[in-house]
Write a protein that holds these residues in place. Structure first.
Motif, mmCIF file in Angstrom:
data_model
loop_
_atom_site.group_PDB
_atom_site.id
_atom_site.type_symbol
_atom_site.label_atom_id
_atom_site.label_comp_id
_atom_site.label_asym_id
_atom_site.label_seq_id
_atom_site.Cartn_x
_atom_site.Cartn_y
_atom_site.Cartn_z
ATOM 1 N N GLN A 259 44.995 22.430 37.491
ATOM 2 C CA GLN A 259 45.524 22.696 36.180
ATOM 3 C C GLN A 259 44.238 22.743 35.342
ATOM 4 O OE1 GLN A 259 47.487 18.975 35.576
ATOM 5 N NE2 GLN A 259 49.264 19.560 36.865
ATOM 6 N N ILE A 260 43.200 22.143 35.395
ATOM 7 C CA ILE A 260 42.088 22.341 34.431
ATOM 8 C C ILE A 260 41.267 23.511 34.953
ATOM 9 C CG2 ILE A 260 39.653 21.562 34.212
ATOM 10 C CD1 ILE A 260 40.685 18.624 34.662
ATOM 11 N N SER A 261 41.096 23.897 35.974
ATOM 12 C CA SER A 261 40.376 25.212 36.423
ATOM 13 C C SER A 261 41.440 26.507 35.701
ATOM 14 C CB SER A 261 40.658 25.391 37.981
ATOM 15 O OG SER A 261 40.161 26.631 38.303
ATOM 16 N N GLY A 262 42.687 26.234 35.959
ATOM 17 C CA GLY A 262 43.554 27.617 35.388
ATOM 18 C C GLY A 262 43.588 27.557 34.101
ATOM 19 N N TYR A 263 43.755 26.379 33.307
ATOM 20 C CA TYR A 263 43.628 26.198 31.934
ATOM 21 C C TYR A 263 42.317 26.902 31.384
ATOM 22 C CZ TYR A 263 44.566 24.780 27.085
ATOM 23 O OH TYR A 263 44.690 24.778 25.877
ATOM 24 N N LEU A 264 41.388 26.477 31.967
ATOM 25 C CA LEU A 264 39.965 26.913 31.154
ATOM 26 C C LEU A 264 39.828 28.603 31.712
ATOM 27 C CD1 LEU A 264 37.303 24.349 32.814
ATOM 28 C CD2 LEU A 264 38.162 24.725 30.226
ATOM 29 N N ARG A 265 40.331 29.108 32.751
ATOM 30 C CA ARG A 265 40.122 30.425 32.914
ATOM 31 C C ARG A 265 41.165 31.166 31.896
ATOM 32 N NH1 ARG A 265 41.443 30.320 37.588
ATOM 33 N NH2 ARG A 265 43.489 30.704 37.629
ATOM 34 N N LEU A 266 42.352 30.660 31.521
ATOM 35 C CA LEU A 266 43.454 31.218 30.652
ATOM 36 C C LEU A 266 43.083 31.331 29.384
ATOM 37 C CD1 LEU A 266 46.203 32.554 30.624
ATOM 38 C CD2 LEU A 266 47.207 30.235 30.192
ATOM 39 N N GLU A 267 42.450 30.126 28.804
ATOM 40 C CA GLU A 267 42.329 29.869 27.501
ATOM 41 C C GLU A 267 40.797 30.123 27.120
ATOM 42 O OE1 GLU A 267 44.594 29.086 24.978
ATOM 43 O OE2 GLU A 267 46.265 29.251 26.464
ATOM 44 N N LEU A 268 39.961 30.076 27.806
ATOM 45 C CA LEU A 268 38.749 30.063 27.376
ATOM 46 C C LEU A 268 37.904 31.037 28.431
ATOM 47 C CD1 LEU A 268 37.846 26.250 27.100
ATOM 48 C CD2 LEU A 268 38.254 27.881 25.159
ATOM 49 N N GLY A 269 38.455 31.668 29.172
ATOM 50 C CA GLY A 269 37.587 32.626 29.947
ATOM 51 C C GLY A 269 36.633 31.958 31.043
ATOM 52 N N ILE A 270 36.675 30.702 31.108
ATOM 53 C CA ILE A 270 35.475 29.992 31.844
ATOM 54 C C ILE A 270 35.957 29.987 33.292
ATOM 55 C CG2 ILE A 270 34.521 27.828 32.036
ATOM 56 C CD1 ILE A 270 34.608 27.420 29.208
ATOM 57 N N ALA B 157 38.919 24.590 41.372
ATOM 58 C CA ALA B 157 39.395 23.631 41.339
ATOM 59 C C ALA B 157 38.456 22.416 42.305
ATOM 60 C CB ALA B 157 40.836 23.591 41.942
ATOM 61 N N LYS B 158 37.743 23.124 43.240
ATOM 62 C CA LYS B 158 37.098 21.983 43.964
ATOM 63 C C LYS B 158 35.986 21.534 43.296
ATOM 64 C CE LYS B 158 34.123 22.377 48.344
ATOM 65 N NZ LYS B 158 33.817 23.322 49.540
ATOM 66 N N ALA B 159 35.431 22.353 42.365
ATOM 67 C CA ALA B 159 34.429 21.866 41.438
ATOM 68 C C ALA B 159 34.511 20.534 40.414
ATOM 69 C CB ALA B 159 33.519 22.986 40.753
ATOM 70 N N VAL B 160 36.110 20.912 40.176
ATOM 71 C CA VAL B 160 36.645 19.758 39.213
ATOM 72 C C VAL B 160 36.609 18.385 39.911
ATOM 73 C CG1 VAL B 160 38.610 19.048 37.839
ATOM 74 C CG2 VAL B 160 37.771 21.430 37.653
ATOM 75 N N ARG C 251 50.898 19.183 28.901
ATOM 76 C CA ARG C 251 49.875 19.374 29.871
ATOM 77 C C ARG C 251 50.022 20.844 30.635
ATOM 78 N NH1 ARG C 251 50.947 18.177 35.330
ATOM 79 N NH2 ARG C 251 52.723 17.042 34.658
ATOM 80 N N PRO C 252 48.898 21.597 30.893
ATOM 81 C CA PRO C 252 49.215 22.848 31.411
ATOM 82 C C PRO C 252 49.620 22.847 32.923
ATOM 83 C CG PRO C 252 46.797 22.467 31.028
ATOM 84 C CD PRO C 252 47.720 21.287 30.243
ATOM 85 N N ARG C 253 50.513 23.742 33.451
ATOM 86 C CA ARG C 253 51.041 23.299 34.790
ATOM 87 C C ARG C 253 50.950 24.851 35.548
ATOM 88 N NH1 ARG C 253 56.214 19.926 34.533
ATOM 89 N NH2 ARG C 253 56.034 20.027 36.787
#
Length: 214
Positions: A1-12, A16-19, A195-197
């Motif tokens: 969720q964190i990985s996908g949200y960062l990519r979608l909203e901030l282009g980062i 998920a493995k890093a998280v 929460r982003p899903r």
């Protein structure tokens, strides 16, 4: 969720493995949901009787399309008669929760009649709880069709069952539900609906619902 949200909203780009590695190195992995709420279900019954009162079962329900198809369930406590009435929209994953003093017919009627503001109900799916013996009356009140899972087949409404597991992180078993505060319910709302899903393309339930209703 964190990985996908960062990519979608901030282009980062952050896998998920890093998280997970970040959480484990800082001792935060104990807060991950599946470690926090690792509860196995009990044995399933193989024999049951279906009620012959005219109720419609889940195989009669049309394929849920769009907002308005709701799964419904209770979270109960052995400590008191108080319950949490939980409803989840199948399309948007939007969750509604009501804290109720009991499961009487009059209480359920009032709770459901004011629960889904701005949403056109297309169907409700629930289990064979005694609280829903007034299902025909509720269909008229809510102007929708109510469908039932088969007895002891709770997985047939798996979305709300999974949502209840999340809620149990905030309201564990053996807690008196009467003691659950409005502030705690608002915290649960925020966790579930803001929460982003991944299943929603890393949008939140509120974003998806508002986008389709407005």
């Amino acid at each position: 969720q964190i990985s996908g949200y960062l990519r979608l909203e901030l282009g980062i780009t952050c896998s998920a493995k890093a998280v997970y590695k970040f959480a484990e190195r800082r001792g935060l992995d104990r807060f991950l949901f599946w470690r926090w709420n690792n509860v196995r279900g009990g044995r399933k019954r193989e024999h049951w009787k279906t009620k012959k009162d005219g109720r419609k079962y889940i195989e009669e329900r049309p394929t849920p399309v769009g907002v308005g198809h709701i799964e419904l369930d209770f979270i109960v406590s052995k400590e008191s008669s108080w319950v949490l009435l939980v409803a989840v929209d199948i399309a948007s994953k939007k969750t509604w929760i009501r804290k109720l003093p009991n499961r009487k017919r009059s209480t359920i009627r009032v709770a459901l009649s004011g629960m889904f503001h701005g949403v056109e109900l297309k169907s409700i799916t629930t289990d064979n709880d005694i609280a829903f013996t007034c299902w025909a009356e509720l269909e008229v009140l809510l102007n929708t069709c109510i469908y039932f899972t088969h007895p002891y087949h709770s997985w047939e409404k798996g979305l709300v069952e999974n949502t209840n597991r999340w809620i149990r992180c905030f309201v564990p078993k053996r807690r008196d539900i009467e003691s659950v505060t409005e502030e705690e319910i608002q915290e649960i709302y925020s966790f579930l609906n803001d929460r982003p899903r991944e299943v929603l393309g890393f949008r939140s339930a509120n974003e998806v619902l508002l986008g389709r209703v407005s």
